[in-house]
Design a protein around this motif. Structure first.
Motif, PDB file in Angstrom:
ATOM      1  N   THR A   4      76.542  21.650  57.226  1.00  0.00           N
ATOM      2  CA  THR A   4      75.337  22.078  56.514  1.00  0.00           C
ATOM      3  C   THR A   4      75.474  23.551  56.176  1.00  0.00           C
ATOM      4  OG1 THR A   4      74.162  22.659  58.551  1.00  0.00           O
ATOM      5  CG2 THR A   4      73.850  20.421  57.700  1.00  0.00           C
ATOM      6  N   ALA A   5      74.852  23.938  55.114  1.00  0.00           N
ATOM      7  CA  ALA A   5      74.903  25.335  54.681  1.00  0.00           C
ATOM      8  C   ALA A   5      73.631  26.031  55.119  1.00  0.00           C
ATOM      9  CB  ALA A   5      75.024  25.413  53.172  1.00  0.00           C
ATOM     10  N   PRO A   6      73.780  27.188  55.773  1.00  0.00           N
ATOM     11  CA  PRO A   6      72.586  27.965  56.042  1.00  0.00           C
ATOM     12  C   PRO A   6      72.024  28.459  54.723  1.00  0.00           C
ATOM     13  CG  PRO A   6      74.568  29.199  56.613  1.00  0.00           C
ATOM     14  CD  PRO A   6      75.009  27.833  56.197  1.00  0.00           C
ATOM     15  N   ALA A   7      70.804  28.914  54.738  1.00  0.00           N
ATOM     16  CA  ALA A   7      70.189  29.416  53.505  1.00  0.00           C
ATOM     17  C   ALA A   7      71.002  30.608  53.021  1.00  0.00           C
ATOM     18  CB  ALA A   7      68.749  29.816  53.765  1.00  0.00           C
ATOM     19  N   LEU A   8      71.829  30.389  52.018  1.00  0.00           N
ATOM     20  CA  LEU A   8      72.744  31.421  51.551  1.00  0.00           C
ATOM     21  C   LEU A   8      72.395  31.926  50.166  1.00  0.00           C
ATOM     22  CD1 LEU A   8      76.237  30.139  52.723  1.00  0.00           C
ATOM     23  CD2 LEU A   8      74.992  32.111  53.545  1.00  0.00           C
ATOM     24  N   SER A   9      71.153  32.044  49.859  1.00  0.00           N
ATOM     25  CA  SER A   9      70.767  32.551  48.550  1.00  0.00           C
ATOM     26  C   SER A   9      71.008  34.049  48.484  1.00  0.00           C
ATOM     27  CB  SER A   9      69.296  32.249  48.280  1.00  0.00           C
ATOM     28  OG  SER A   9      69.116  30.870  48.127  1.00  0.00           O
ATOM     29  N   LEU A  10      71.534  34.458  47.353  1.00  0.00           N
ATOM     30  CA  LEU A  10      71.726  35.882  47.131  1.00  0.00           C
ATOM     31  C   LEU A  10      70.370  36.562  46.992  1.00  0.00           C
ATOM     32  CD1 LEU A  10      74.589  35.713  44.486  1.00  0.00           C
ATOM     33  CD2 LEU A  10      74.802  36.419  46.868  1.00  0.00           C
ATOM     34  N   PRO A  11      70.275  37.817  47.355  1.00  0.00           N
ATOM     35  CA  PRO A  11      69.017  38.538  47.169  1.00  0.00           C
ATOM     36  C   PRO A  11      68.627  38.564  45.691  1.00  0.00           C
ATOM     37  CG  PRO A  11      70.526  39.799  48.559  1.00  0.00           C
ATOM     38  CD  PRO A  11      71.300  38.635  48.003  1.00  0.00           C
ATOM     39  N   PRO A  12      67.344  38.454  45.375  1.00  0.00           N
ATOM     40  CA  PRO A  12      66.893  38.466  43.976  1.00  0.00           C
ATOM     41  C   PRO A  12      67.362  39.698  43.200  1.00  0.00           C
ATOM     42  CG  PRO A  12      65.092  37.850  45.427  1.00  0.00           C
ATOM     43  CD  PRO A  12      66.242  38.268  46.308  1.00  0.00           C
ATOM     44  N   THR A  16      68.835  40.011  39.308  1.00  0.00           N
ATOM     45  CA  THR A  16      68.229  40.950  38.363  1.00  0.00           C
ATOM     46  C   THR A  16      69.278  41.885  37.769  1.00  0.00           C
ATOM     47  OG1 THR A  16      66.162  40.874  39.600  1.00  0.00           O
ATOM     48  CG2 THR A  16      66.453  42.744  38.110  1.00  0.00           C
ATOM     49  N   LEU A  17      70.225  42.327  38.592  1.00  0.00           N
ATOM     50  CA  LEU A  17      71.271  43.235  38.113  1.00  0.00           C
ATOM     51  C   LEU A  17      72.286  42.511  37.227  1.00  0.00           C
ATOM     52  CD1 LEU A  17      71.928  45.290  41.371  1.00  0.00           C
ATOM     53  CD2 LEU A  17      70.741  46.070  39.309  1.00  0.00           C
ATOM     54  N   ILE A  18      72.547  41.243  37.503  1.00  0.00           N
ATOM     55  CA  ILE A  18      73.533  40.475  36.744  1.00  0.00           C
ATOM     56  C   ILE A  18      72.990  40.039  35.383  1.00  0.00           C
ATOM     57  CG2 ILE A  18      74.756  38.251  36.704  1.00  0.00           C
ATOM     58  CD1 ILE A  18      75.149  38.575  39.710  1.00  0.00           C
ATOM     59  N   ILE A  58      78.017  24.066  36.097  1.00  0.00           N
ATOM     60  CA  ILE A  58      77.922  24.572  37.464  1.00  0.00           C
ATOM     61  C   ILE A  58      76.759  25.559  37.437  1.00  0.00           C
ATOM     62  CG2 ILE A  58      79.131  25.700  39.365  1.00  0.00           C
ATOM     63  CD1 ILE A  58      80.545  23.131  38.344  1.00  0.00           C
ATOM     64  N   VAL A  59      75.697  25.238  38.188  1.00  0.00           N
ATOM     65  CA  VAL A  59      74.471  26.034  38.108  1.00  0.00           C
ATOM     66  C   VAL A  59      74.163  26.649  39.473  1.00  0.00           C
ATOM     67  CG1 VAL A  59      72.034  26.020  37.493  1.00  0.00           C
ATOM     68  CG2 VAL A  59      73.608  24.458  36.327  1.00  0.00           C
ATOM     69  N   PRO A  60      74.476  27.935  39.656  1.00  0.00           N
ATOM     70  CA  PRO A  60      74.081  28.609  40.891  1.00  0.00           C
ATOM     71  C   PRO A  60      72.564  28.826  40.885  1.00  0.00           C
ATOM     72  CG  PRO A  60      75.846  29.801  39.747  1.00  0.00           C
ATOM     73  CD  PRO A  60      75.296  28.780  38.808  1.00  0.00           C
ATOM     74  N   ASP A  61      71.890  28.290  41.896  1.00  0.00           N
ATOM     75  CA  ASP A  61      70.428  28.388  41.968  1.00  0.00           C
ATOM     76  C   ASP A  61      69.925  29.825  41.943  1.00  0.00           C
ATOM     77  OD1 ASP A  61      70.170  25.625  42.237  1.00  0.00           O
ATOM     78  OD2 ASP A  61      70.268  25.726  44.426  1.00  0.00           O
ATOM     79  N   ASP A  62      70.684  30.718  42.542  1.00  0.00           N
ATOM     80  CA  ASP A  62      70.215  32.086  42.761  1.00  0.00           C
ATOM     81  C   ASP A  62      70.808  33.093  41.785  1.00  0.00           C
ATOM     82  OD1 ASP A  62      72.702  31.646  43.808  1.00  0.00           O
ATOM     83  OD2 ASP A  62      72.292  32.547  45.753  1.00  0.00           O
ATOM     84  N   MET A  63      71.377  32.606  40.702  1.00  0.00           N
ATOM     85  CA  MET A  63      71.905  33.499  39.675  1.00  0.00           C
ATOM     86  C   MET A  63      71.218  33.178  38.347  1.00  0.00           C
ATOM     87  SD  MET A  63      75.907  33.875  40.677  1.00  0.00           S
ATOM     88  CE  MET A  63      76.149  35.245  39.569  1.00  0.00           C
ATOM     89  N   PRO A  64      71.219  34.121  37.423  1.00  0.00           N
ATOM     90  CA  PRO A  64      70.473  33.904  36.177  1.00  0.00           C
ATOM     91  C   PRO A  64      71.170  32.995  35.169  1.00  0.00           C
ATOM     92  CG  PRO A  64      71.522  36.058  36.141  1.00  0.00           C
ATOM     93  CD  PRO A  64      71.760  35.477  37.516  1.00  0.00           C
ATOM     94  N   HIS A  65      72.448  32.700  35.370  1.00  0.00           N
ATOM     95  CA  HIS A  65      73.204  31.951  34.380  1.00  0.00           C
ATOM     96  C   HIS A  65      73.857  30.715  34.981  1.00  0.00           C
ATOM     97  CE1 HIS A  65      73.243  36.214  33.033  1.00  0.00           C
ATOM     98  NE2 HIS A  65      72.813  35.643  31.925  1.00  0.00           N
ATOM     99  N   ALA A  66      74.344  29.864  34.094  1.00  0.00           N
ATOM    100  CA  ALA A  66      75.109  28.683  34.476  1.00  0.00           C
ATOM    101  C   ALA A  66      76.497  28.801  33.858  1.00  0.00           C
ATOM    102  CB  ALA A  66      74.414  27.422  33.975  1.00  0.00           C
ATOM    103  N   PHE A  67      77.430  28.027  34.383  1.00  0.00           N
ATOM    104  CA  PHE A  67      78.791  27.981  33.865  1.00  0.00           C
ATOM    105  C   PHE A  67      79.014  26.588  33.308  1.00  0.00           C
ATOM    106  CE2 PHE A  67      78.571  31.010  37.289  1.00  0.00           C
ATOM    107  CZ  PHE A  67      79.255  32.112  36.807  1.00  0.00           C
ATOM    108  N   LEU A  68      79.405  26.511  32.063  1.00  0.00           N
ATOM    109  CA  LEU A  68      79.702  25.231  31.432  1.00  0.00           C
ATOM    110  C   LEU A  68      81.220  25.135  31.323  1.00  0.00           C
ATOM    111  CD1 LEU A  68      78.258  22.766  30.315  1.00  0.00           C
ATOM    112  CD2 LEU A  68      78.256  23.857  28.086  1.00  0.00           C
TER     113      LEU A  68
END
Length: 187
Positions: A4-12, A16-18, A58-68
């Motif tokens: 299982t993965a611990p809650a590994l979301s990047l800080p908001p 915002t910076l990306i 590929i959609v990272p939940d905690d990033m503003p973009h997706a990778f197609l």
């Protein structure tokens, strides 16, 4: 390997910076590295079978973009787009960014994450399974992805493992297991 993965979301703040950064330079680099990898390892495309030419998001939940991701010999392409622009993808993989990286380096078990809903797959599941199986069998490392060998590849693998572990610590959830990248394992 963690199941299982611990809650590994990047800080908001990171998202915002990306968000305002230009996507084109990263798209060009990722596309170039992908094409070079497939030229060196043509068996990867052969193993993918029907997945070749099928766009997968590929959609990272905690990033503003997706990778197609579209794989097709010298026409392979990595497009960075807004999350609402992935409608042409036949399959979508969603998880926090560090979980996605942890899947690549072998830290996390994809099957377990799927059943705990830390990893979500939409659309043509068989395409995602083919991609996962191909990546696992290929035993890719970051050094190989970037076209490196010998000492430079070892350095890149160690650096990538260290960077991923530091990112996990930054989120406050260090893995209980040593990253396989530090041991030269698969990416």
């Amino acid at each position: 390997m963690q199941t299982t993965a611990p809650a590994l979301s990047l800080p908001p703040l990171i998202s915002t910076l990306i968000a305002p950064l230009p996507k084109t330079p990263m798209e060009v680099l990722l596309t170039r590295f992908t094409r070079r990898l497939l030229a060196r390892r043509p068996e990867l495309l052969q193993r993918l079978g029907a997945v070749v030419k099928v766009p997968i998001a590929i959609v990272p939940d905690d990033m503003p973009h997706a990778f197609l991701l579209s794989l097709d010999n010298d026409k392979s392409n990595v497009e960075i787009c807004n999350k609402d622009q992935i409608t042409r993808a036949k399959a979508v993989v969603r998880a926090p960014f560090l979980v996605l990286l942890g899947l690549l380096d072998g830290t996390y078990d994809a099957d377990a994450l799927f059943f705990t809903r830390d990893l979500r797959i939409e659309g043509r599941t068989e395409h995602v399974l083919a991609l996962r199986n191909t990546l696992e069998e290929a035993d890719l490392t970051p050094g190989e992805f970037f076209g490196l060998s010998g000492k430079p590849a070892q350095w890149m693998n160690g650096f990538s493992g260290t960077l991923l572990d530091k990112a996990k610590r930054l989120t406050g959830n260090q893995s209980r297991h040593t990253s396989s990248l530090e041991q030269g394992g698969q990416w």
